[in-house]
Design a protein around this motif. Sequence first.
Motif, PDB file in Angstrom:
ATOM      1  N   THR A  72      24.295  32.197  44.776  1.00 11.08           N
ATOM      2  CA  THR A  72      25.512  31.717  45.427  1.00 11.08           C
ATOM      3  C   THR A  72      26.030  30.406  44.830  1.00 11.08           C
ATOM      4  O   THR A  72      27.134  29.988  45.137  1.00 11.08           O
ATOM      5  CB  THR A  72      25.293  31.558  46.950  1.00 11.08           C
ATOM      6  OG1 THR A  72      24.032  30.915  47.152  1.00 11.08           O
ATOM      7  CG2 THR A  72      25.260  32.914  47.649  1.00 11.08           C
ATOM      8  N   GLY A  73      25.239  29.794  43.949  1.00 15.53           N
ATOM      9  CA  GLY A  73      25.691  28.592  43.249  1.00 15.53           C
ATOM     10  C   GLY A  73      26.859  28.861  42.311  1.00 15.53           C
ATOM     11  O   GLY A  73      27.556  27.930  41.903  1.00 15.53           O
ATOM     12  N   SER A  74      27.078  30.093  41.965  1.00 18.84           N
ATOM     13  CA  SER A  74      28.258  30.415  41.165  1.00 18.84           C
ATOM     14  C   SER A  74      29.044  31.515  41.861  1.00 18.84           C
ATOM     15  O   SER A  74      28.577  32.655  41.967  1.00 18.84           O
ATOM     16  CB  SER A  74      27.854  30.896  39.758  1.00 18.84           C
ATOM     17  OG  SER A  74      28.933  31.648  39.191  1.00 18.84           O
ATOM     18  N   ALA A  75      30.234  31.160  42.320  1.00 15.71           N
ATOM     19  CA  ALA A  75      31.083  32.137  43.014  1.00 15.71           C
ATOM     20  C   ALA A  75      31.449  33.275  42.065  1.00 15.71           C
ATOM     21  O   ALA A  75      31.484  34.434  42.447  1.00 15.71           O
ATOM     22  CB  ALA A  75      32.340  31.458  43.537  1.00 15.71           C
ATOM     23  N   LEU A  76      31.677  32.908  40.802  1.00 13.08           N
ATOM     24  CA  LEU A  76      32.100  33.910  39.820  1.00 13.08           C
ATOM     25  C   LEU A  76      31.006  34.943  39.558  1.00 13.08           C
ATOM     26  O   LEU A  76      31.236  36.152  39.563  1.00 13.08           O
ATOM     27  CB  LEU A  76      32.435  33.169  38.510  1.00 13.08           C
ATOM     28  CG  LEU A  76      33.621  33.660  37.699  1.00 13.08           C
ATOM     29  CD1 LEU A  76      34.886  33.675  38.542  1.00 13.08           C
ATOM     30  CD2 LEU A  76      33.801  32.762  36.466  1.00 13.08           C
ATOM     31  N   PHE A  77      29.787  34.442  39.316  1.00 10.34           N
ATOM     32  CA  PHE A  77      28.681  35.362  39.025  1.00 10.34           C
ATOM     33  C   PHE A  77      28.353  36.208  40.255  1.00 10.34           C
ATOM     34  O   PHE A  77      28.111  37.414  40.154  1.00 10.34           O
ATOM     35  CB  PHE A  77      27.441  34.583  38.559  1.00 10.34           C
ATOM     36  CG  PHE A  77      26.300  35.471  38.156  1.00 10.34           C
ATOM     37  CD1 PHE A  77      26.396  36.277  37.023  1.00 10.34           C
ATOM     38  CD2 PHE A  77      25.132  35.537  38.912  1.00 10.34           C
ATOM     39  CE1 PHE A  77      25.342  37.132  36.656  1.00 10.34           C
ATOM     40  CE2 PHE A  77      24.083  36.371  38.547  1.00 10.34           C
ATOM     41  CZ  PHE A  77      24.192  37.167  37.420  1.00 10.34           C
ATOM     42  N   THR A  78      28.368  35.575  41.426  1.00 11.68           N
ATOM     43  CA  THR A  78      28.071  36.306  42.653  1.00 11.68           C
ATOM     44  C   THR A  78      29.119  37.387  42.897  1.00 11.68           C
ATOM     45  O   THR A  78      28.796  38.507  43.290  1.00 11.68           O
ATOM     46  CB  THR A  78      27.986  35.332  43.843  1.00 11.68           C
ATOM     47  OG1 THR A  78      27.000  34.344  43.521  1.00 11.68           O
ATOM     48  CG2 THR A  78      27.585  36.033  45.126  1.00 11.68           C
ATOM     49  N   ASP A  79      30.361  37.053  42.623  1.00  9.33           N
ATOM     50  CA  ASP A  79      31.422  38.040  42.796  1.00  9.33           C
ATOM     51  C   ASP A  79      31.226  39.228  41.843  1.00  9.33           C
ATOM     52  O   ASP A  79      31.477  40.380  42.191  1.00  9.33           O
ATOM     53  CB  ASP A  79      32.788  37.391  42.549  1.00  9.33           C
ATOM     54  CG  ASP A  79      33.920  38.335  42.923  1.00  9.33           C
ATOM     55  OD1 ASP A  79      34.049  38.639  44.130  1.00  9.33           O
ATOM     56  OD2 ASP A  79      34.635  38.798  42.017  1.00  9.33           O
ATOM     57  N   TYR A  80      30.743  38.915  40.666  1.00  8.35           N
ATOM     58  CA  TYR A  80      30.448  39.984  39.703  1.00  8.35           C
ATOM     59  C   TYR A  80      29.363  40.917  40.258  1.00  8.35           C
ATOM     60  O   TYR A  80      29.484  42.139  40.216  1.00  8.35           O
ATOM     61  CB  TYR A  80      30.032  39.363  38.367  1.00  8.35           C
ATOM     62  CG  TYR A  80      29.700  40.365  37.276  1.00  8.35           C
ATOM     63  CD1 TYR A  80      30.550  41.430  37.000  1.00  8.35           C
ATOM     64  CD2 TYR A  80      28.544  40.218  36.514  1.00  8.35           C
ATOM     65  CE1 TYR A  80      30.244  42.344  35.997  1.00  8.35           C
ATOM     66  CE2 TYR A  80      28.229  41.117  35.507  1.00  8.35           C
ATOM     67  CZ  TYR A  80      29.083  42.182  35.255  1.00  8.35           C
ATOM     68  OH  TYR A  80      28.771  43.075  34.259  1.00  8.35           O
ATOM     69  N   LEU A  81      28.305  40.321  40.832  1.00  7.36           N
ATOM     70  CA  LEU A  81      27.223  41.144  41.401  1.00  7.36           C
ATOM     71  C   LEU A  81      27.691  41.937  42.623  1.00  7.36           C
ATOM     72  O   LEU A  81      27.313  43.085  42.819  1.00  7.36           O
ATOM     73  CB  LEU A  81      26.046  40.260  41.830  1.00  7.36           C
ATOM     74  CG  LEU A  81      25.210  39.573  40.763  1.00  7.36           C
ATOM     75  CD1 LEU A  81      24.096  38.772  41.423  1.00  7.36           C
ATOM     76  CD2 LEU A  81      24.593  40.581  39.804  1.00  7.36           C
ATOM     77  N   PHE A  82      28.502  41.278  43.458  1.00  8.79           N
ATOM     78  CA  PHE A  82      28.870  41.864  44.758  1.00  8.79           C
ATOM     79  C   PHE A  82      30.050  42.838  44.651  1.00  8.79           C
ATOM     80  O   PHE A  82      30.202  43.717  45.491  1.00  8.79           O
ATOM     81  CB  PHE A  82      29.209  40.780  45.781  1.00  8.79           C
ATOM     82  CG  PHE A  82      28.006  39.993  46.277  1.00  8.79           C
ATOM     83  CD1 PHE A  82      26.782  40.070  45.639  1.00  8.79           C
ATOM     84  CD2 PHE A  82      28.115  39.175  47.397  1.00  8.79           C
ATOM     85  CE1 PHE A  82      25.684  39.342  46.092  1.00  8.79           C
ATOM     86  CE2 PHE A  82      27.014  38.447  47.858  1.00  8.79           C
ATOM     87  CZ  PHE A  82      25.810  38.525  47.196  1.00  8.79           C
ATOM     88  N   ARG A  83      30.909  42.621  43.668  1.00  8.51           N
ATOM     89  CA  ARG A  83      32.093  43.485  43.561  1.00  8.51           C
ATOM     90  C   ARG A  83      32.267  44.099  42.166  1.00  8.51           C
ATOM     91  O   ARG A  83      32.470  45.293  42.020  1.00  8.51           O
ATOM     92  CB  ARG A  83      33.354  42.727  43.966  1.00  8.51           C
ATOM     93  CG  ARG A  83      33.576  42.741  45.478  1.00  8.51           C
ATOM     94  CD  ARG A  83      34.585  41.709  45.948  1.00  8.51           C
ATOM     95  NE  ARG A  83      33.995  40.382  45.924  1.00  8.51           N
ATOM     96  CZ  ARG A  83      33.307  39.861  46.956  1.00  8.51           C
ATOM     97  NH1 ARG A  83      33.166  40.528  48.067  1.00  8.51           N
ATOM     98  NH2 ARG A  83      32.769  38.655  46.876  1.00  8.51           N
ATOM     99  N   GLY A  84      32.178  43.255  41.164  1.00  6.72           N
ATOM    100  CA  GLY A  84      32.459  43.719  39.802  1.00  6.72           C
ATOM    101  C   GLY A  84      31.568  44.875  39.350  1.00  6.72           C
ATOM    102  O   GLY A  84      32.010  45.785  38.659  1.00  6.72           O
TER     103      GLY A  84
END
Length: 654
Positions: free
Chosen positions: A605-617
């Motif tokens: 969760t320290g990176s919104a971008l990476f987390t978004d990739y895992l959760f949506r991308g």
Amino acid sequence: MAEKESKAFDPATKSVDPATVEMIKKAQAAGVETIWDRADKMKPCPIGAEGACCRICSQGPCRVPPVKKAKEGEEQKKQAVGLCGATAETIVARNFARMVCGGAAAHNDHSRGVAKLFKEVAHGKAPGYKIKDIRKLKQLARDYDVPLTEGEGDDKKSRSTEVIAQELADKILVEFGQQDGELVFAAKRPPKKRIELWRNLGVMPRGCDIEIVELMHRTHMGVDQEYHNILKQCTRTAISDGWGGSMISTDLQDVLFGCPVPVSGEINLGVLKEDHVNIIIHGHEPVLPEMIYVASQEPEIVQYAQNKGAKGVQLAGMCCSANELLMRHGIPTAGNYLQQELAIITGAVDAMVVDVQCEMQSLANVAKCYHTKLITTDPRARIEGETMHIPMDEHHAIEIARQIVREAIDNFPNRRAPVLIPDIKYPTVVGFSYETIQYLLGGSIRGSYYTLNDNIIGGRVRGVAGVVGCNNCRTPHDSAHLAMTKELLKNDVIVLVTGCSAMAAGKEGLLTPEAAVKYCGPGLAEVCETVGIPPVLHMGSCVDNSRILMAATACVKAGGLGSDISDLPAAGAAPEWMSEKAISIGHYFVSSGVYTVFGGSFPTTGSALFTDYLFRGLEEELGGMWDLELDPVLAAKKMIAHIDKKRAALGIDK
Ligand code: CUV
Ligand code: SF4
């Protein structure tokens, strides 16, 4: 100034399991420190928890915590980068990757041990062990292109089990160090579409070890600094665990020790017996425990125990070793991960035998407060302090097992502290290997009323959920597993469990056929009652999550539910996860096309971008994706929403 009174925590807030609460109280009264005492004092570092701290070179540690979103009119602050310029995305992805490495390494190394034992057995060099499941051996031989017959025409004859096993063992062992090509199970067992997808994405694993080594290299200082690319290798590594090491472990353990079929057992600390020598088998690899089981039943050993004043020898499992012994022999389970210290605190455990993984170092201290002998058995896993080390050697396993049981018996007269065994245990029915599920709910003829697929299509069963993974002392013990599982059952979702989650379910009575009426929606209850199964199916240990992959594949192949695992109305969860293994498992589920939701916290969760990739991308690439949901009931609702989405896509949403 008045001194702040140190307030002891309330045990009832730490677990929903009454046996656990009772033992925490006993620990508090005796002044014995447990994990919850330490958790009260230690607050996790918030930056580390989010994965936003890099310490992979000595210019750091570099901390790049997320920044608050700017209010209107304010300028948006940028997230810091490391001294080398590494962005939060790179740092978080590298930390995540190294968790995948740790988890996959644990499973693949476990697997290597089983494969080496299998080779010794095949050559007749491991007395006491034998090949038990010939049918499964032949299945493996077919997967690995090991011929079952030799000669041609009239000369054609079956090859002996030993010869098949010897050739198979060599072929399996090669896969650990293989440099290129494809892992056999990964390239043969999943649905065709999945195999093609992995090949096209370039994530088909080559070997069991190489993917981990490459990922360690790529996350070294100054190597791979593009988070999509780092994640790609995470995927390859995780697949080498789920469809590699873990699946090899499961299959070879079945070949050597028997493929589980339904068996009844009991679970919780109440399985310990005051008048017996109690031995806890804790850890993960069933290789030595199988022999301890044999030794504990030998008449001379029982006599030896009786000579010391005990009525007999009681084995009880803990953590995944418990699952292995329960599934194959009905040996009772003492408890899951967070109960390991508490078992000793009963004062009734004469020996605790550990091998690898999930063993708290604190066991040594707790054991010292009682008479318990803590016996380490694996040269890879020693514990500092007054422990005994009796290393396993598969060439003399039965003698070593006898020695361990005798150590426990010798210790029986030394019990000193007041013994208190909670009078709490629950019956269970376990042993649902995917072969058993296929036998009970499969059937080659579609259209027969009670196949799982037809029930899913017909809507009696809404979908399938895997609820797996650890306990975590930051979450009230077992609470999330149970809340999630019950919510799923209520909504007609059949639940597959492994690991510590399976034990949580067992302690609540969910692993009994009777649970169907009590907890399930009408459709699922009807199916379970007709077939006579519990609504929560215990599929084994953590490596046996590979059985869930096989069950999912069987559902695809049975027809009517799409052409890939990602088409199935199915979801996965680990609501109380804590280990690196859980991250590797979660990622191989995602990589196999499963929506997978974790509880507690998520290490990216320290990176919104990476987390978004895992959760949506990832959904677009792999058909599966990660999620985090702290509330287990809400998490179950999200799983159900995903299941409904898949039902709609299949056109079966009535
Ligand atoms: Ni391998 S990994 S705490 S014992 S499930 Fe239990 Fe299972 Fe997690 Fe460990
Ligand atoms: Fe800092 Fe870069 Fe070193 Fe990580 S690798 S500790 S971000 S300098």
